[in-house]
Design an enzyme around this catalytic site. Structure first.
Site, PDB file in Angstrom:
ATOM      1  N   GLY A  24       0.707  -1.235  -0.059  1.00 56.60           N
ATOM      2  CA  GLY A  24       0.077   0.425  -0.050  1.00 56.60           C
ATOM      3  C   GLY A  24       0.831   0.898  -0.138  1.00 56.60           C
ATOM      4  O   GLY A  24      -0.105   2.155   0.372  1.00 56.60           O
ATOM      5  N   GLU A  41      21.565   5.602  -5.960  1.00 54.10           N
ATOM      6  CA  GLU A  41      21.780   4.933  -6.624  1.00 54.10           C
ATOM      7  C   GLU A  41      20.705   5.291  -8.029  1.00 54.10           C
ATOM      8  O   GLU A  41      20.689   4.798  -8.984  1.00 54.10           O
ATOM      9  CB  GLU A  41      20.264   4.138  -6.119  1.00 54.10           C
ATOM     10  CG  GLU A  41      20.571   3.317  -4.486  1.00 54.10           C
ATOM     11  CD  GLU A  41      19.043   3.684  -3.611  1.00 54.10           C
ATOM     12  OE1 GLU A  41      18.317   3.545  -4.115  1.00 54.10           O
ATOM     13  OE2 GLU A  41      19.583   3.913  -2.307  1.00 54.10           O
ATOM     14  N   GLN A  86      11.011  -0.204 -33.676  1.00 57.04           N
ATOM     15  CA  GLN A  86      10.051   0.630 -34.708  1.00 57.04           C
ATOM     16  C   GLN A  86      11.051   0.077 -36.426  1.00 57.04           C
ATOM     17  O   GLN A  86       9.973  -0.609 -37.769  1.00 57.04           O
ATOM     18  CB  GLN A  86      10.327   2.224 -35.451  1.00 57.04           C
ATOM     19  CG  GLN A  86       8.684   2.364 -36.156  1.00 57.04           C
ATOM     20  CD  GLN A  86       7.206   1.671 -35.959  1.00 57.04           C
ATOM     21  OE1 GLN A  86       7.286   1.372 -35.396  1.00 57.04           O
ATOM     22  NE2 GLN A  86       7.062   1.783 -36.798  1.00 57.04           N
TER      23      GLN A  86
END
Length: 382
Positions: free
Chosen positions: A129, A244, A338
Site C-alpha cells: 500500500g 542509486e 520500430q
C-alpha cells in the site's frame, strides 16, 4: 559509442574482465536463466571471485577499495549485453548502505560476504500500500530486550527470493514519519517468521527473482539495526539516493547503447525495396537522433559522476539523471524496435527484451513524476 574521459587504463582493464566474465558465464545461460526467473548463486560467487561485487568495498573488508567508476563499468557492460535481470545494482546499493552507515562490527560481519558473493543482498522498501512515500511504511521493528520484533510485508523486491541479506525499511517509532524510520539488516537463512511469497510475473526483467516478502514476528538482534541509533533510516536512504539514481542512469545508457548496436546490425543486413533498410533516409535520421541522445546522456552522467566523486552531486541533479536517462532509454528502444519492423515484436530478437525491460525504468527508484517534483523543488528554493 560514447568515450568516457574519466576512464583510465585501470578502468579499461577492469571493463575487459567484466566483459569476458559476462561473455563466458552469462551469455551461454541467458535463455535458461530467463526461463528459470533467477540467477544462480554460483554466478554471484564467480563475480565475487573476480572482484566485481567488491570493487568499491574497502580492502580491509574484502574488496578492492576502488572508486565509483569501477562499479559504473560493470553497470555499463551489463547494459551493453542487453540484460537488467542480474540484480547487481540492488546488491551494490545494499553494500554501500552497510559500508557508509554500518558500525565497524557490522562492516566486518557483512561486507566480506557481500564482496565475495557468499551473500546476495536485497533492499526491502516498497509495501503493497506504499509506493514512493517511504515515510509512510507500515512495517514495524519494535525493540524488545536484546532483539527487535519485525512485522510487515514488502513487494516488488529485487533479488527477493535469492537474498541472504535484506536491508529492510521499518518503523522503530510507528507514531513518527521520517524520524521513525530505521534500516534493519535481516539475515534470511533459517529465520523463523520470515517467508518469501510468490515470485512476481513481470513483463520484463524476467531473469530476476522479484518477490513478495513477509515478516511475521521475526526476531533479529538489536545489533542488526544499521548504524548505532534508531530513527536514522530516512536520512540514510536520502543520502544514498544520488548514487542509486546515477546507477539507473548508467543502466539506461548501457541498454541504449545495446539497442543502437543491435539495430545497426539489423538495418545493415535487412533489405526492402531493393536496398538496405539502412539506406532509407528515415532510418538514417532516426538512428542519428538515437546516437545523439546516447552521447548527450553519457556526457551528463559523466558530469554527475565527477560531482559524486567530489561529494557535490545534489539530489536534484541525480533526479535529472534518473528521469532523463530512463526517458531517453525508452525513446531510443522504441525507435530501434520500430526499425526492426514486425521482427522487433518477436521475442527471439534482443530488441524485444530491451523494450520490455526498459519500461520499468520510469517507475522504480522513484517514479519519473517524483523525479520532476524533486527537480522543481530545487528550482523553487530561495
Amino acid at each position: 559509442m560514447p568515450t568516457h574521459a574519466w576512464m583510465t587504463d585501470d578502468h579499461r582493464a577492469f571493463a575487459d574482465t567484466v566483459k569476458r566474465f559476462l561473455s563466458e558465464e552469462f551469455q551461454p545461460n541467458r535463455d535458461t536463466w530467463k526461463e528459470a526467473g533467477m540467477i544462480p548463486k554460483d554466478f554471484w560467487r564467480k563475480a565475487g571471485d573476480l572482484g566485481i561485487l567488491g570493487a568499491t568495498v574497502p580492502e580491509e573488508h574484502g574488496g578492492l577499495g576502488l572508486s565509483y567508476g569501477f562499479d559504473v563499468v560493470t553497470f555499463l557492460e551489463q547494459g551493453r549485453i542487453g540484460d537488467s535481470g542480474w540484480g547487481f545494482s540492488v546488491h551494490n546499493i545494499a553494500t554501500h548502505y552497510i559500508a557508509a552507515y554500518g558500525t565497524e562490527q557490522q562492516r566486518a560481519r557483512w561486507l566480506p560476504k557481500l564482496a565475495s558473493g557468499e551473500m546476495v543482498a536485497a533492499i526491502a522498501m516498497t509495501e503493497p500500500g506504499t509506493g514512493s512515500d517511504l515515510q509512510a511504511v507500515k512495517t514495524t521493528a519494535i525493540a524488545n530486550g536484546n532483539e527487535y520484533c519485525l512485522n510487515g510485508s514488502k513487494t516488488f523486491i529485487t533479488n527477493g527470493a535469492s537474498a541472504d541479506l535484506i536491508v529492510t525499511v521499518a518503523k522503530t517509532d510507528p507514531k513518527s514519519r521520517s524520524k521513525g524510520v530505521s534500516l534493519m539488516v535481516v539475515e534470511t537463512g533459517g529465520l523463523e517468521g520470515f517467508s518469501v511469497g510468490r515470485k512476481l510475473d513481470k513483463m520484463g526483467m524476467r531473469r530476476n527473482d522479484t518477490a513478495e516478502l513477509s515478516f511475521d514476528n521475526v526476531r533479529i538482534p538489536r545489533t542488526h539495526l544499521l548504524g548505532e541509533e534508531e530513527g536514522q533510516g530516512f536520512y540514510q536512504l536520502m543520502k544514498q539516493l544520488p548514487w542509486e539514481r546515477l546507477i539507473l542512469g548508467y543502466g539506461a545508457l548501457g541498454a541504449s547503447e545495446c539497442a543502437l548496436a543491435v539495430t545497426l546490425d539489423y538495418v545493415r543486413e535487412r533489405r526492402a525495396f531493393g536496398q538496405r533498410i539502412m539506406d532509407f533516409q528515415n532510418t538514417r535520421f532516426r538512428l542519428a537522433e538515437c546516437a545523439t541522445k546516447v552521447e548527450i546522456l553519457a556526457a551528463f552522467l559523466d558530469a554527475c559522476l565527477a560531482e559524486l566523486e567530489r561529494g557535490t552531486l545534489t539530489a536534484e541533479k541525480a533526479a535529472m539523471a534518473k528521469w532523463w536517462g530512463s526517458q531517453a532509454q525508452c525513446e531510443i528502444v522504441d525507435e530501434c524496435l520500430q526499425l526492426h519492423g514486425g521482427y522487433g515484436y518477436m521475442n527471439e530478437y534482443l530488441i524485444a527484451e530491451l523494450y520490455a525491460d526498459a519500461r520499468v525504468q520510469k517507475i522504480y527508484g522513484g517514479t519519473n513524476e517524483i523525479m520532476k517534483e524533486l527537480i522543481a523543488r530545487g528550482l523553487d528554493k530561495d
